[in-house]
Design a protein around this motif. Structure first.
Motif, mmCIF file in Angstrom:
data_model
loop_
_atom_site.group_PDB
_atom_site.id
_atom_site.type_symbol
_atom_site.label_atom_id
_atom_site.label_comp_id
_atom_site.label_asym_id
_atom_site.label_seq_id
_atom_site.Cartn_x
_atom_site.Cartn_y
_atom_site.Cartn_z
ATOM 1 N N UNK A 15 0.839 -1.207 0.000
ATOM 2 C CA UNK A 15 0.000 0.000 0.000
ATOM 3 C C UNK A 15 0.873 1.255 0.000
ATOM 4 N N UNK A 16 1.912 1.221 0.819
ATOM 5 C CA UNK A 16 2.792 2.387 0.934
ATOM 6 C C UNK A 16 3.621 2.586 -0.325
ATOM 7 N N UNK A 17 4.057 1.487 -0.939
ATOM 8 C CA UNK A 17 4.808 1.585 -2.198
ATOM 9 C C UNK A 17 3.934 2.253 -3.261
ATOM 10 N N UNK A 18 2.682 1.837 -3.324
ATOM 11 C CA UNK A 18 1.740 2.419 -4.284
ATOM 12 C C UNK A 18 1.550 3.912 -4.023
ATOM 13 N N UNK A 19 1.382 4.285 -2.769
ATOM 14 C CA UNK A 19 1.208 5.688 -2.403
ATOM 15 C C UNK A 19 2.435 6.518 -2.797
ATOM 16 N N UNK A 20 3.622 5.996 -2.507
ATOM 17 C CA UNK A 20 4.851 6.704 -2.863
ATOM 18 C C UNK A 20 4.988 6.844 -4.375
ATOM 19 N N UNK A 21 4.669 5.794 -5.107
ATOM 20 C CA UNK A 21 4.754 5.843 -6.567
ATOM 21 C C UNK A 21 3.771 6.849 -7.142
ATOM 22 N N UNK A 22 2.570 6.917 -6.572
ATOM 23 C CA UNK A 22 1.592 7.915 -7.017
ATOM 24 C C UNK A 22 2.097 9.333 -6.774
ATOM 25 N N UNK A 23 2.932 9.495 -5.740
ATOM 26 C CA UNK A 23 3.483 10.806 -5.418
ATOM 27 C C UNK A 23 4.753 11.096 -6.224
ATOM 28 N N UNK A 24 5.157 10.150 -7.096
ATOM 29 C CA UNK A 24 6.303 10.387 -7.966
ATOM 30 C C UNK A 24 7.612 9.777 -7.503
ATOM 31 N N UNK A 25 7.591 8.983 -6.461
ATOM 32 C CA UNK A 25 8.811 8.351 -5.963
ATOM 33 C C UNK A 25 8.973 6.966 -6.574
ATOM 34 N N UNK A 26 10.200 6.602 -6.848
ATOM 35 C CA UNK A 26 10.501 5.216 -7.193
ATOM 36 C C UNK A 26 10.663 4.471 -5.879
ATOM 37 N N UNK A 27 10.191 3.251 -5.845
ATOM 38 C CA UNK A 27 10.360 2.459 -4.624
ATOM 39 C C UNK A 27 10.739 1.039 -4.997
ATOM 40 N N UNK A 28 11.453 0.401 -4.099
ATOM 41 C CA UNK A 28 11.670 -1.034 -4.228
ATOM 42 C C UNK A 28 11.704 -1.626 -2.833
ATOM 43 N N UNK A 29 11.335 -2.873 -2.774
ATOM 44 C CA UNK A 29 11.304 -3.567 -1.484
ATOM 45 C C UNK A 29 12.646 -4.252 -1.282
ATOM 46 N N UNK A 30 13.120 -4.215 -0.054
ATOM 47 C CA UNK A 30 14.360 -4.907 0.280
ATOM 48 C C UNK A 30 14.186 -5.589 1.628
ATOM 49 N N UNK A 31 15.157 -6.377 1.970
ATOM 50 C CA UNK A 31 15.128 -7.057 3.260
ATOM 51 C C UNK A 31 16.426 -6.748 3.983
ATOM 52 N N UNK A 32 16.312 -6.387 5.257
ATOM 53 C CA UNK A 32 17.488 -6.100 6.074
ATOM 54 C C UNK A 32 17.298 -6.777 7.415
ATOM 55 N N UNK A 33 18.218 -7.639 7.766
ATOM 56 C CA UNK A 33 18.148 -8.394 9.020
ATOM 57 C C UNK A 33 16.823 -9.144 9.158
ATOM 58 N N UNK A 34 16.345 -9.693 8.050
ATOM 59 C CA UNK A 34 15.111 -10.475 8.071
ATOM 60 C C UNK A 34 13.830 -9.659 8.051
ATOM 61 N N UNK A 35 13.933 -8.343 8.007
ATOM 62 C CA UNK A 35 12.753 -7.474 7.977
ATOM 63 C C UNK A 35 12.625 -6.816 6.610
ATOM 64 N N UNK A 36 11.417 -6.851 6.059
ATOM 65 C CA UNK A 36 11.151 -6.190 4.791
ATOM 66 C C UNK A 36 10.990 -4.694 5.029
ATOM 67 N N UNK A 37 11.432 -3.911 4.048
ATOM 68 C CA UNK A 37 11.279 -2.458 4.097
ATOM 69 C C UNK A 37 11.233 -1.942 2.670
ATOM 70 N N UNK A 38 10.811 -0.701 2.526
ATOM 71 C CA UNK A 38 10.820 -0.048 1.225
ATOM 72 C C UNK A 38 12.007 0.907 1.177
ATOM 73 N N UNK A 39 12.615 1.007 0.013
ATOM 74 C CA UNK A 39 13.686 1.974 -0.203
ATOM 75 C C UNK A 39 13.234 2.949 -1.276
ATOM 76 N N UNK A 40 13.548 4.224 -1.074
ATOM 77 C CA UNK A 40 13.193 5.255 -2.029
ATOM 78 C C UNK A 40 14.208 6.381 -1.882
ATOM 79 N N UNK A 41 13.963 7.511 -2.535
ATOM 80 C CA UNK A 41 14.862 8.658 -2.429
ATOM 81 C C UNK A 41 14.075 9.942 -2.644
ATOM 82 N N UNK A 42 14.582 10.999 -2.031
ATOM 83 C CA UNK A 42 14.038 12.339 -2.199
ATOM 84 C C UNK A 42 15.216 13.297 -2.184
#
Length: 154
Positions: A15-42
């Motif tokens: 849901x959050x990836x979709x929201x960020x993409x609608x706002x013009x951000x590129x996003x990708x999902x990654x995993x760090x220490x077994x936890x999923x997170x989204x990465x983006x830039x501004x």
């Protein structure tokens, strides 16, 4: 207040990836220490969307997330720089964690918020990141301002 606006009381990373993409951000999902997170830039600076507390009934859904930007420190930060930022900003907190300067902002959806609220939170985050970069670029300690004959910021 109208009941016509649907309320969101939990979100997924999707849901959050979709929201960020609608706002013009590129996003990708990654995993760090077994936890999923989204990465983006501004502003050319990377940030992460880290999961917070899971929804009791559906652990895939989240009640909150933290937007986080870590900048590597080259050298030593001026004394009071982090505290001065935190005294002047309401929505994001700045901390020094080892060799990193970390800006974080929590986004709470528990209890119900509108999609517009989530979008505004993303806009606020973008503004905080811009203000942080400007703050770091222009920071002068109060004693430096006094030497220059300028009034110290309060």
């Amino acid at each position: 207040m109208s009941d016509a606006t649907p309320m969101i009381d939990s979100v997924t990373l999707g849901d959050l990836a979709e929201l960020l993409q609608e706002a013009g951000y590129r996003t990708n999902e990654s995993e760090q220490n077994g936890l999923r997170q989204l990465l983006s830039a501004s502003q050319g600076v990377g940030f992460a969307v880290r999961p917070g507390n899971p929804h009791v009934e559906d652990g895939e859904r989240l009640l909150d997330v933290t937007l986080s930007c870590a900048l590597r420190i080259d050298g030593v930060l001026p004394e009071g720089m982090v505290a001065t930022w935190n005294r002047s900003k309401r929505f994001g907190r700045l901390s020094q964690q080892g060799d990193f300067l970390v800006l974080e902002m929590d986004v709470l959806v528990a209890g119900g918020v509108s999609r517009g609220h989530l979008r505004t939170s993303v806009e606020l985050w973008d503004r905080l990141m811009r203000e942080l970069l400007l703050y770091l670029r222009n920071y002068r300690a109060p004693e430096q301002e006094a030497e220059a004959g300028e009034p110290a910021a309060s």
